[in-house]
Design a protein around this motif. Structure first.
Motif, PDB file in Angstrom:
ATOM      1  N   ALA B 116     113.878  55.232  -7.696  1.00  0.00           N
ATOM      2  CA  ALA B 116     112.452  55.858  -8.486  1.00  0.00           C
ATOM      3  C   ALA B 116     112.561  57.759  -8.223  1.00  0.00           C
ATOM      4  O   ALA B 116     111.745  58.301  -8.579  1.00  0.00           O
ATOM      5  CB  ALA B 116     111.543  55.067  -7.602  1.00  0.00           C
ATOM      6  N   LEU B 117     113.597  58.533  -8.285  1.00  0.00           N
ATOM      7  CA  LEU B 117     113.656  59.241  -7.724  1.00  0.00           C
ATOM      8  C   LEU B 117     114.668  60.243  -8.441  1.00  0.00           C
ATOM      9  O   LEU B 117     115.711  59.146  -9.316  1.00  0.00           O
ATOM     10  CB  LEU B 117     115.097  59.767  -6.632  1.00  0.00           C
ATOM     11  CG  LEU B 117     114.318  59.280  -4.984  1.00  0.00           C
ATOM     12  CD1 LEU B 117     115.106  60.073  -4.106  1.00  0.00           C
ATOM     13  CD2 LEU B 117     113.056  59.852  -4.573  1.00  0.00           C
ATOM     14  N   ALA B 118     114.372  61.325  -9.089  1.00  0.00           N
ATOM     15  CA  ALA B 118     115.084  62.042 -10.310  1.00  0.00           C
ATOM     16  C   ALA B 118     116.911  62.142 -10.035  1.00  0.00           C
ATOM     17  O   ALA B 118     117.132  62.198  -9.078  1.00  0.00           O
ATOM     18  CB  ALA B 118     114.819  63.550 -10.686  1.00  0.00           C
ATOM     19  N   ARG B 152     113.648  71.003  -5.044  1.00  0.00           N
ATOM     20  CA  ARG B 152     114.092  69.724  -5.526  1.00  0.00           C
ATOM     21  C   ARG B 152     113.955  68.753  -4.345  1.00  0.00           C
ATOM     22  O   ARG B 152     114.265  67.598  -4.595  1.00  0.00           O
ATOM     23  CB  ARG B 152     115.112  69.950  -5.969  1.00  0.00           C
ATOM     24  CG  ARG B 152     115.503  67.997  -7.357  1.00  0.00           C
ATOM     25  CD  ARG B 152     117.453  68.969  -7.884  1.00  0.00           C
ATOM     26  NE  ARG B 152     117.216  69.738  -9.179  1.00  0.00           N
ATOM     27  CZ  ARG B 152     118.483  70.371  -9.514  1.00  0.00           C
ATOM     28  NH1 ARG B 152     119.528  69.482  -9.535  1.00  0.00           N
ATOM     29  NH2 ARG B 152     117.955  71.297 -10.963  1.00  0.00           N
ATOM     30  N   LEU B 153     115.401  69.173  -3.370  1.00  0.00           N
ATOM     31  CA  LEU B 153     115.133  68.620  -1.701  1.00  0.00           C
ATOM     32  C   LEU B 153     113.654  68.381  -1.640  1.00  0.00           C
ATOM     33  O   LEU B 153     113.697  67.020  -0.933  1.00  0.00           O
ATOM     34  CB  LEU B 153     116.063  69.086  -0.962  1.00  0.00           C
ATOM     35  CG  LEU B 153     117.839  69.309  -1.150  1.00  0.00           C
ATOM     36  CD1 LEU B 153     118.314  70.236  -0.511  1.00  0.00           C
ATOM     37  CD2 LEU B 153     117.893  68.040  -1.435  1.00  0.00           C
ATOM     38  N   VAL B 154     112.840  69.144  -1.570  1.00  0.00           N
ATOM     39  CA  VAL B 154     111.742  68.750  -0.560  1.00  0.00           C
ATOM     40  C   VAL B 154     110.478  68.044  -1.188  1.00  0.00           C
ATOM     41  O   VAL B 154     110.296  67.151  -0.860  1.00  0.00           O
ATOM     42  CB  VAL B 154     110.784  70.696  -0.959  1.00  0.00           C
ATOM     43  CG1 VAL B 154     109.311  70.286  -0.416  1.00  0.00           C
ATOM     44  CG2 VAL B 154     111.571  71.453   0.634  1.00  0.00           C
ATOM     45  N   ARG B 155     110.664  68.322  -3.133  1.00  0.00           N
ATOM     46  CA  ARG B 155     109.859  67.492  -3.522  1.00  0.00           C
ATOM     47  C   ARG B 155     110.285  65.523  -3.377  1.00  0.00           C
ATOM     48  O   ARG B 155     109.662  64.662  -3.211  1.00  0.00           O
ATOM     49  CB  ARG B 155     110.086  67.313  -5.143  1.00  0.00           C
ATOM     50  CG  ARG B 155     109.633  68.850  -5.860  1.00  0.00           C
ATOM     51  CD  ARG B 155     108.994  68.147  -7.004  1.00  0.00           C
ATOM     52  NE  ARG B 155     108.410  69.844  -7.515  1.00  0.00           N
ATOM     53  CZ  ARG B 155     109.331  70.526  -8.440  1.00  0.00           C
ATOM     54  NH1 ARG B 155     110.027  70.278  -9.252  1.00  0.00           N
ATOM     55  NH2 ARG B 155     109.003  72.371  -8.519  1.00  0.00           N
ATOM     56  N   ALA B 156     111.870  66.015  -3.092  1.00  0.00           N
ATOM     57  CA  ALA B 156     112.406  64.313  -2.973  1.00  0.00           C
ATOM     58  C   ALA B 156     111.966  63.718  -2.170  1.00  0.00           C
ATOM     59  O   ALA B 156     111.412  62.923  -1.841  1.00  0.00           O
ATOM     60  CB  ALA B 156     114.068  64.485  -3.366  1.00  0.00           C
ATOM     61  N   LYS B 157     112.184  64.663  -0.981  1.00  0.00           N
ATOM     62  CA  LYS B 157     111.614  64.054   0.649  1.00  0.00           C
ATOM     63  C   LYS B 157     109.792  63.671   0.419  1.00  0.00           C
ATOM     64  O   LYS B 157     109.731  62.230   0.589  1.00  0.00           O
ATOM     65  CB  LYS B 157     112.170  64.921   1.607  1.00  0.00           C
ATOM     66  CG  LYS B 157     113.121  64.920   1.757  1.00  0.00           C
ATOM     67  CD  LYS B 157     113.917  65.824   2.938  1.00  0.00           C
ATOM     68  CE  LYS B 157     114.241  67.494   3.064  1.00  0.00           C
ATOM     69  NZ  LYS B 157     114.288  67.981   3.718  1.00  0.00           N
ATOM     70  N   ALA B 158     109.228  64.518  -0.511  1.00  0.00           N
ATOM     71  CA  ALA B 158     107.663  64.422  -0.430  1.00  0.00           C
ATOM     72  C   ALA B 158     107.772  62.768  -0.993  1.00  0.00           C
ATOM     73  O   ALA B 158     106.692  62.107  -0.790  1.00  0.00           O
ATOM     74  CB  ALA B 158     106.980  65.715  -0.725  1.00  0.00           C
ATOM     75  N   LYS B 159     108.442  62.833  -2.372  1.00  0.00           N
ATOM     76  CA  LYS B 159     108.234  61.743  -2.842  1.00  0.00           C
ATOM     77  C   LYS B 159     108.636  60.461  -1.657  1.00  0.00           C
ATOM     78  O   LYS B 159     107.928  59.689  -2.002  1.00  0.00           O
ATOM     79  CB  LYS B 159     109.057  61.334  -4.099  1.00  0.00           C
ATOM     80  CG  LYS B 159     108.805  60.478  -4.423  1.00  0.00           C
ATOM     81  CD  LYS B 159     108.741  60.106  -6.033  1.00  0.00           C
ATOM     82  CE  LYS B 159     108.378  58.391  -7.038  1.00  0.00           C
ATOM     83  NZ  LYS B 159     108.948  58.696  -8.463  1.00  0.00           N
ATOM     84  N   ILE B 160     109.752  60.122  -1.186  1.00  0.00           N
ATOM     85  CA  ILE B 160     109.917  58.912  -0.642  1.00  0.00           C
ATOM     86  C   ILE B 160     109.119  58.603   0.567  1.00  0.00           C
ATOM     87  O   ILE B 160     108.403  57.742   0.758  1.00  0.00           O
ATOM     88  CB  ILE B 160     111.043  59.374   0.585  1.00  0.00           C
ATOM     89  CG1 ILE B 160     112.390  59.545  -0.850  1.00  0.00           C
ATOM     90  CG2 ILE B 160     111.151  58.371   1.598  1.00  0.00           C
ATOM     91  CD1 ILE B 160     113.482  59.740   0.054  1.00  0.00           C
ATOM     92  N   ARG B 161     108.564  59.804   1.367  1.00  0.00           N
ATOM     93  CA  ARG B 161     107.120  60.110   1.590  1.00  0.00           C
ATOM     94  C   ARG B 161     105.789  59.654   1.887  1.00  0.00           C
ATOM     95  O   ARG B 161     105.215  58.498   1.601  1.00  0.00           O
ATOM     96  CB  ARG B 161     107.329  60.601   2.912  1.00  0.00           C
ATOM     97  CG  ARG B 161     106.309  60.466   4.028  1.00  0.00           C
ATOM     98  CD  ARG B 161     106.396  62.343   5.206  1.00  0.00           C
ATOM     99  NE  ARG B 161     105.827  63.538   4.312  1.00  0.00           N
ATOM    100  CZ  ARG B 161     107.911  64.711   3.939  1.00  0.00           C
ATOM    101  NH1 ARG B 161     108.494  64.170   4.555  1.00  0.00           N
ATOM    102  NH2 ARG B 161     106.946  65.188   3.424  1.00  0.00           N
ATOM    103  N   GLY B 162     105.651  59.351   0.515  1.00  0.00           N
ATOM    104  CA  GLY B 162     104.472  59.990  -0.422  1.00  0.00           C
ATOM    105  C   GLY B 162     104.428  58.553  -1.094  1.00  0.00           C
ATOM    106  O   GLY B 162     103.539  57.713  -0.924  1.00  0.00           O
TER     107      GLY B 162
END
Lengths: 114, 410
Positions: B116-118, B152-162
């Motif tokens: 689910a992550l790019a 990119r890293l911030v977005r990926a971590k935000a998606k894991i959480r969100g």
């Protein structure tokens, strides 16, 4: 967590369908609904996009136009709201929606405000 | 490398994985671990404690709890401390070794490589968390501004959480599919290092080494025939490292490499891994690619290369993985076993899909050159030169053009 599973598919598939095909499609959705009855909080099919109206309010004025927000080949045709432990479970449920076989399911986590 | 850098290299991924599991949050875990390493610099004073892993884990855990205490309001504090206390003592310790730090790296790998992550986010997050590369280092490796990589890293971590991506090893039913994503990420890291798509240097060895290290960690945690094949493939290529670029940083073709300087230990290890992979499972794409590399390794001089066998393996590879790049490589092998005239129509047939790929033009140029069609060869080399993104490749192509053009005027 709760997730909204948005079902996108080619509308023509349903409009061009024979009576028998339609019944087969409906019973597939019935079976899906029964299998995940404990997870599904809500769900609906939508009327086709030719019945859609798009509304915008700009500078206090309301603008109303005919048609869906986005004209795409695959249109939003229905949705389920489900309870799932995590994204993996939501993805597993989404993959079982009959629409996933021909169209695509968008999985969107519900925002919570605390 | 100082002792503490050594510990950082070998322990970062494992410590971070355990802390994320303990704290339930990527950022809190990362900050705490960074603080623990900063504390180690002053407190160890050059002398590494007997069990550095346990020291760092304990220190990071305290830092995290302190931080959460400071940050949390009263009610939240109670809840968080209640959450932290039991997990640090009870079941956490089950799979821990004498250091008392559980090995949660598999959870971390599968979470970072969640489909689910790019793809670029999977790669960046894996390098950041498991390998401990800094955001600047990853940005440099992939030639993007540091701010872009940080985002990119911030977005990926935000998606894991969100989105609620779970921190776990997937169940057996999903494992093959998920492991293939993990292996694709590892191979992508290796390829980016092996044949840097753009930039000044042809090989970014640091990325190759990280990919091999990741594959070794994965293999130790999760034995799998495809993984053996992937590690074999990377080792068999890595063995040629010293000979692929000359002292001036110029590219050296496989045929011109000094094979006596290929790393025999890596070749032997790669070959053994490939054999063990082939014993337990049908060859997949990694095994077939490794087999091709092994055939090259068998030839002590380039002219001994068994190109017929290589062409046959490429044919099998194309059956599993029908891409125009595989077809192009097959055509090259055919040109070596049956001559350039046999290969030219195979290459020509790929023009539709590869017209913008510099190596298609370079391959075609090479065949035309070997057939004595110099003018057409020069035109194709020129097109390849225009399309190549890597400086070393561009210089190589420029030399080819020059050589051909001058021989024509002789």
């Amino acid at each position: 967590m709760q997730y909204l599973l948005l079902i996108y598919d080619d509308e023509k598939r349903w409009t061009n369908m024979t009576e028998a095909g339609m019944q087969k499609g409906m019973s597939a959705y019935d079976a899906f609904g029964k299998e995940f009855a404990g997870k599904i909080k809500a769900g609906n099919a939508l009327q086709p996009t030719h019945t859609a109206t798009t509304v915008r309010t700009r500078d206090g004025k309301r603008l109303t136009t005919d048609g869906p927000y986005a004209e795409t080949k695959e249109a939003l045709g229905g949705y389920y709201l489900v309870d799932a432990n995590d994204l993996d479970e939501a993805i597993a449920i989404a993959g079982k929606i009959p629409g996933a076989l021909t169209g695509a399911i968008e999985v969107r986590p519900i925002m919570t405000f605390d | 490398m100082t002792a503490i850098e050594d510990v950082f290299r070998s322990e970062w991924g494992r410590l971070l994985a355990a802390l994320i599991h303990l704290l339930g949050d990527f950022d809190v875990a990362e900050e705490a671990l960074q603080e623990a390493f900063a504390a180690a610099v002053t407190e160890w004073a050059g002398e590494v404690p007997r069990n550095p892993r346990a020291w760092l884990y304990g220190t990071a855990r305290h830092k995290a709890i302190d931080r959460l205490r400071r940050r949390a309001r009263f009610a939240e504090k109670q809840a968080e401390l209640a959450y932290l206390a039991p997990s640090a003592t009870s079941d956490e310790m089950n799979d821990a070794d004498e250091s008392g730090v559980p090995d949660e790296r598999l959870r971390l790998i599968f979470t970072c490589c969640h489909p689910a992550l790019a793809e670029d986010a999977q790669v960046a997050l894996t390098l950041r968390t498991l390998c401990g590369l800094s955001t600047e280092e990853i940005a440099r490796a992939f030639l993007v501004p540091t701010a872009t990589m940080a985002q990119r890293l911030v977005r990926a971590k935000a998606k894991i959480r969100g989105a609620g991506i779970p921190y776990r090893v997937p169940p057996a039913s999903e494992l093959p599919e998920r492991l293939s994503v993990v292996m694709a990420v590892v191979y992508l890291v290796f390829n980016e290092g092996y044949a840097a798509a753009s930039g000044e240097s042809l090989v970014r060895h640091d990325l190759c080494a990280e990919a091999i290290r990741l594959a070794r960690v994965l293999r130790a945690l999760l034995p799998d025939a495809q993984l053996d094949a992937l590690l074999a493939l990377m080792l068999l290529h890595e063995a040629r490292r010293a000979t692929r670029v000359d002292d001036n940083g110029e590219m050296v073709l496989l045929a011109d490499q000094d094979r006596s300087r290929w790393d025999r230990a890596e070749i032997d290890e790669g070959r053994a891994l490939l054999q063990s992979s082939l014993r337990t499972s049908r060859p997949g794409t990694y095994a077939l690619e490794a087999a091709i590399a092994a055939v090259h390794a068998d030839a002590h001089i380039a002219s001994d290369t068994d190109w017929k066998q290589i062409a046959a393996i490429y044919e099998r590879l194309y059956f599993l993985h029908p891409t125009p790049i595989v077809a192009l490589n097959h055509a090259v092998a055919v040109s070596m076993s049956d001559g350039p005239a046999a290969a030219l129509p195979l290459v020509a047939a790929l023009s539709d899909s590869l017209i913008d790929y510099h190596l298609w033009h370079a391959t075609r140029a090479d065949l035309l050159r070997r057939l004595g069609r110099d003018d057409e060869a020069i035109a194709s080399y020129r097109r390849a030169h225009e399309l190549a993104g890597n400086d070393a490749e561009r210089r190589f192509l420029a030399r080819r053009i020059e050589k051909l053009a001058s021989s024509r005027h002789d």
